[in-house]
Write a protein that holds these residues in place. Structure first.
Motif, PDB file in Angstrom:
ATOM      1  N   VAL A 154      -4.139   6.061   7.438  1.00  0.00           N
ATOM      2  CA  VAL A 154      -3.493   7.368   7.560  1.00  0.00           C
ATOM      3  C   VAL A 154      -4.510   8.402   8.026  1.00  0.00           C
ATOM      4  O   VAL A 154      -4.246   9.189   8.945  1.00  0.00           O
ATOM      5  CB  VAL A 154      -2.861   7.799   6.226  1.00  0.00           C
ATOM      6  N   ALA A 155      -5.699   8.383   7.410  1.00  0.00           N
ATOM      7  CA  ALA A 155      -6.742   9.332   7.797  1.00  0.00           C
ATOM      8  C   ALA A 155      -7.164   9.122   9.246  1.00  0.00           C
ATOM      9  O   ALA A 155      -7.341  10.085  10.001  1.00  0.00           O
ATOM     10  CB  ALA A 155      -7.947   9.194   6.867  1.00  0.00           C
ATOM     11  N   ALA A 156      -7.316   7.863   9.660  1.00  0.00           N
ATOM     12  CA  ALA A 156      -7.709   7.578  11.042  1.00  0.00           C
ATOM     13  C   ALA A 156      -6.627   8.007  12.026  1.00  0.00           C
ATOM     14  O   ALA A 156      -6.925   8.541  13.104  1.00  0.00           O
ATOM     15  CB  ALA A 156      -8.010   6.094  11.205  1.00  0.00           C
ATOM     16  N   PHE A 193      -1.019   3.980  10.061  1.00  0.00           N
ATOM     17  CA  PHE A 193      -1.710   4.670  11.149  1.00  0.00           C
ATOM     18  C   PHE A 193      -0.742   5.626  11.852  1.00  0.00           C
ATOM     19  O   PHE A 193      -1.093   6.779  12.144  1.00  0.00           O
ATOM     20  CB  PHE A 193      -2.266   3.651  12.141  1.00  0.00           C
ATOM     21  N   GLN A 194       0.477   5.185  12.093  1.00  0.00           N
ATOM     22  CA  GLN A 194       1.476   6.039  12.731  1.00  0.00           C
ATOM     23  C   GLN A 194       1.889   7.189  11.818  1.00  0.00           C
ATOM     24  O   GLN A 194       2.209   8.290  12.302  1.00  0.00           O
ATOM     25  CB  GLN A 194       2.687   5.214  13.160  1.00  0.00           C
ATOM     26  N   LEU A 195       1.874   6.953  10.510  1.00  0.00           N
ATOM     27  CA  LEU A 195       2.120   8.047   9.564  1.00  0.00           C
ATOM     28  C   LEU A 195       1.072   9.133   9.757  1.00  0.00           C
ATOM     29  O   LEU A 195       1.397  10.329   9.788  1.00  0.00           O
ATOM     30  CB  LEU A 195       2.086   7.518   8.131  1.00  0.00           C
ATOM     31  N   GLY A 216       9.786   3.245   1.726  1.00  0.00           N
ATOM     32  CA  GLY A 216       9.655   4.313   2.701  1.00  0.00           C
ATOM     33  C   GLY A 216       8.493   5.203   2.291  1.00  0.00           C
ATOM     34  O   GLY A 216       7.528   4.747   1.681  1.00  0.00           O
ATOM     35  N   PHE A 217       8.581   6.480   2.606  1.00  0.00           N
ATOM     36  CA  PHE A 217       7.543   7.429   2.217  1.00  0.00           C
ATOM     37  C   PHE A 217       8.157   8.541   1.377  1.00  0.00           C
ATOM     38  O   PHE A 217       9.318   8.898   1.544  1.00  0.00           O
ATOM     39  CB  PHE A 217       6.854   8.032   3.449  1.00  0.00           C
TER      40      PHE A 217
END
Length: 253
Positions: A224-226, A138-140, A51-52
């Motif tokens: 994540v940045a994008a 990306f969704q994060l 997970g995160f």
């Protein structure tokens, strides 16, 4: 330079904190010229969890997570403060669990030491998902978008290319190999043209994807940045070390 909402940098070897290079000079100049963020949520290719997870330490420790380097590198510290309230907000936005002890691994502190040498910008580390791919990261980033309107910078630190087997034995100033350039040219075009779907499917679409990234973890911070931005990205820096380690950086305003 206008204010950046998110930033991806390539950290390369931990020696970037000690040795002058085009990439280190770029980071120092960027730190001097960019609009100063109120705080940083930082994602490194060196912290992966199920997970995160988000670090909530008041003073994150400097983690020397490497071996065989000169003693001065192990003596370096980066005493930036954390931000407990921001960590809680990140957890609320992303569903990440709070980790009250997590420090800053070398993917973070080596580049932040160049960007903000006074260590006076609060930083909250955020992990990668160990079993999650580009689209999930990306969704994060999408979940973190509200923070960027509050002066928080989303910083991804990884590597535009990361094949350590190909790196072994090469001179630092060796010219970039063709399969490295083909990949980084594709990556730069995808970022600057806002081709988000292509980015997250890079393993299928980018030339020599497996050669440049045998595993995903050092490119995942880029997604994540994008994801944290709504505009197309810009190339901020390009250079290559040892012929195969691309030190490219991208920014999103």
């Amino acid at each position: 330079m206008a204010g950046l909402k998110s930033l991806f940098v390539s950290h390369g070897s931990p020696m970037i904190a000690l040795e002058a290079s085009p990439a280190s000079h770029f980071l120092m100049e960027l730190g001097r010229t960019m609009v100063r963020p109120k705080a940083v949520v930082a994602i490194s290719g060196h912290w992966r969890t199920d997970g995160f997870a988000v670090g909530a330490a008041a003073m994150p420790e400097t983690i020397h997570d490497f071996f065989g380097f000169p003693p001065p590198l192990y003596a370096m510290t980066y005493a930036a403060p954390g931000d407990a309230a921001l960590a809680v907000r990140v957890a609320e936005l992303t569903g990440a669990r709070l980790d009250p002890r997590r420090g800053l691994d070398h993917g973070l502190w080596t580049v932040m030491k160049l960007l903000w040498p006074e260590a006076d910008v609060p930083v909250v580390p955020l992990s990668l998902g160990r079993r999650l791919g580009p689209e999930a990261h990306f969704q994060l980033g999408r979940c973190l978008q509200p923070l960027t309107d509050q002066g928080v910078l989303i910083l991804g630190s990884g590597a535009a290319t990361h094949n350590l087997a190909a790196y072994a034995g090469r001179e630092r100033d060796e010219t970039a190999l063709p399969w490295v350039t083909a990949f980084t040219d594709w990556l730069a075009a995808a970022v600057t043209q806002g081709r988000q779907d292509d980015l997250t499917q890079y393993r299928c679409l980018a030339p020599h994807a497996m050669d440049n990234h045998p595993t995903d973890e050092h490119l995942l911070p880029l997604f994540v940045a994008a994801g944290a931005a709504t505009a197309k990205g810009a190339v901020l820096h390009r250079s290559v070390e040892h012929g195969v380690i691309a030190m490219d950086a991208y920014g999103w305003e």
